[in-house]
Design a protein around this motif. Structure first.
Motif, PDB file in Angstrom:
ATOM      1  N   ARG A  72       0.786  -1.213  -0.029  1.00  0.00           N
ATOM      2  CA  ARG A  72      -0.152   0.023   0.011  1.00  0.00           C
ATOM      3  C   ARG A  72       0.903   1.332   0.197  1.00  0.00           C
ATOM      4  NH1 ARG A  72      -3.911  -0.471   4.967  1.00  0.00           N
ATOM      5  NH2 ARG A  72      -4.346   1.509   4.165  1.00  0.00           N
ATOM      6  N   VAL A  73       1.896   1.258   0.532  1.00  0.00           N
ATOM      7  CA  VAL A  73       3.008   2.430   0.686  1.00  0.00           C
ATOM      8  C   VAL A  73       3.513   2.481  -0.674  1.00  0.00           C
ATOM      9  CG1 VAL A  73       5.132   3.099   1.546  1.00  0.00           C
ATOM     10  CG2 VAL A  73       3.527   2.220   3.041  1.00  0.00           C
ATOM     11  N   GLN A  74       3.777   1.605  -1.229  1.00  0.00           N
ATOM     12  CA  GLN A  74       4.471   1.561  -2.803  1.00  0.00           C
ATOM     13  C   GLN A  74       3.308   2.244  -3.569  1.00  0.00           C
ATOM     14  OE1 GLN A  74       6.348  -1.842  -4.110  1.00  0.00           O
ATOM     15  NE2 GLN A  74       7.113  -2.553  -1.864  1.00  0.00           N
ATOM     16  N   MET A  75       2.178   1.879  -3.498  1.00  0.00           N
ATOM     17  CA  MET A  75       1.105   2.113  -4.420  1.00  0.00           C
ATOM     18  C   MET A  75       0.711   3.690  -4.096  1.00  0.00           C
ATOM     19  SD  MET A  75      -0.701   1.700  -6.953  1.00  0.00           S
ATOM     20  CE  MET A  75      -0.888  -0.052  -7.150  1.00  0.00           C
ATOM     21  N   SER A  76       0.970   3.903  -2.747  1.00  0.00           N
ATOM     22  CA  SER A  76       0.620   5.433  -2.540  1.00  0.00           C
ATOM     23  C   SER A  76       1.676   6.236  -3.205  1.00  0.00           C
ATOM     24  CB  SER A  76       0.582   5.822  -0.904  1.00  0.00           C
ATOM     25  OG  SER A  76       0.322   6.822  -0.458  1.00  0.00           O
TER      26      SER A  76
END
Length: 257
Positions: free
Chosen positions: A209-213
């Motif tokens: 989720r951090v990477q996609m954010s």
């Protein structure tokens, strides 16, 4: 208008039409089956630098890279479990601490980015690289052809009226984005599913989720989720509110800026 000028104007229109066909032909039906990887999303949104930034974030989350001195990134472990081509290319390019702008010029990183770009083009999300380059070469030929006609036939009565049409068309096509409409629709749907972050995401479950954010929201997500790595590693884009001090971006008005 003399016949000579008509020939040059016609040739410019032919080049313009060929460029438009190449740009249109380079948009096959989009294949959006399956969730896109964060690096692919970053490349669609922000280009090559954004994709390398997400690759560095993924490597930092694995604990194999960390920030170096003066806005650089350095190796912090062995990437034995890394299989992603772009992440491998980035990691093997960090034999010494370097900044992200230097990473973008490393041949193996450029090849990995080209491969990722070609994958997105095959999915109908980007216009193919070679077709776009060929189209741009034709667009450059349009004003050159018109200028040659004006030199050959300088006494043509009011030649700019007809000659301006293909030149204006070439300028308009030059700014056609490499993203296809399908890519813009995909990014809009992903932003709706992943709104701008309001608080840092913690825990191992939040890694993707951090990477996609970061892929979708860029610096805003970087500063929120990985503030020290983003600032010390030189990952933040320069902007009107930041200035470069000793290899790091600081807010104007802050101590030392």
């Amino acid at each position: 208008m003399p016949l000579d000028m008509w020939w040059f104007t016609g040739a410019a229109c032919v080049a313009l039409t060929a460029a438009a066909v190449l740009l249109r032909a380079g948009t096959p039906g989009a294949d959006t089956t399956g969730a896109p990887a964060p690096q692919s999303v970053a490349l669609l949104r922000g280009g090559r630098r954004a994709a390398v930034t997400v690759a560095l974030v993924a490597l930092q989350q694995r604990g194999v890279v960390t920030s170096g001195r003066r806005g650089t990134v350095r190796i912090d472990g062995w990437a034995t479990a890394v299989r992603d081509p772009l992440q491998l290319a980035v990691h093997t390019s960090l034999r010494r601490p370097v900044g992200i702008q230097v990473l973008l010029t490393v041949p193996r990183v450029r090849r990995a980015l080209d491969g990722l770009s070609d994958q997105l083009a095959a999915q109908g999300l980007l216009r193919p690289r070679r077709r776009r380059h060929a189209a741009r070469a034709l667009l450059v030929a349009v004003p050159v052809t018109v200028a040659a006609g004006l030199v050959v036939a300088p006494d043509s009565p009011a030649p700019t009226a007809a000659a301006a049409v293909p030149v204006a068309g070439a300028v308009a096509l030059w700014f056609v984005p490499r993203q296809t409409p399908a890519a813009r629709h995909l990014l809009a749907s992903l932003r709706e599913a992943h709104p701008p972050p309001e608080r840092p995401l913690r825990g191992s479950a939040s890694v993707p989720r951090v990477q996609m954010s970061v892929a979708l929201h860029g610096d805003r997500a970087l500063v929120l989720h990985l503030p020290h790595f983003a600032r010390d590693g030189g990952l933040l884009m320069p902007g009107p509110g930041r200035t470069l001090v000793r290899g790091r971006f600081r807010e104007r008005g802050a101590p030392g800026a």
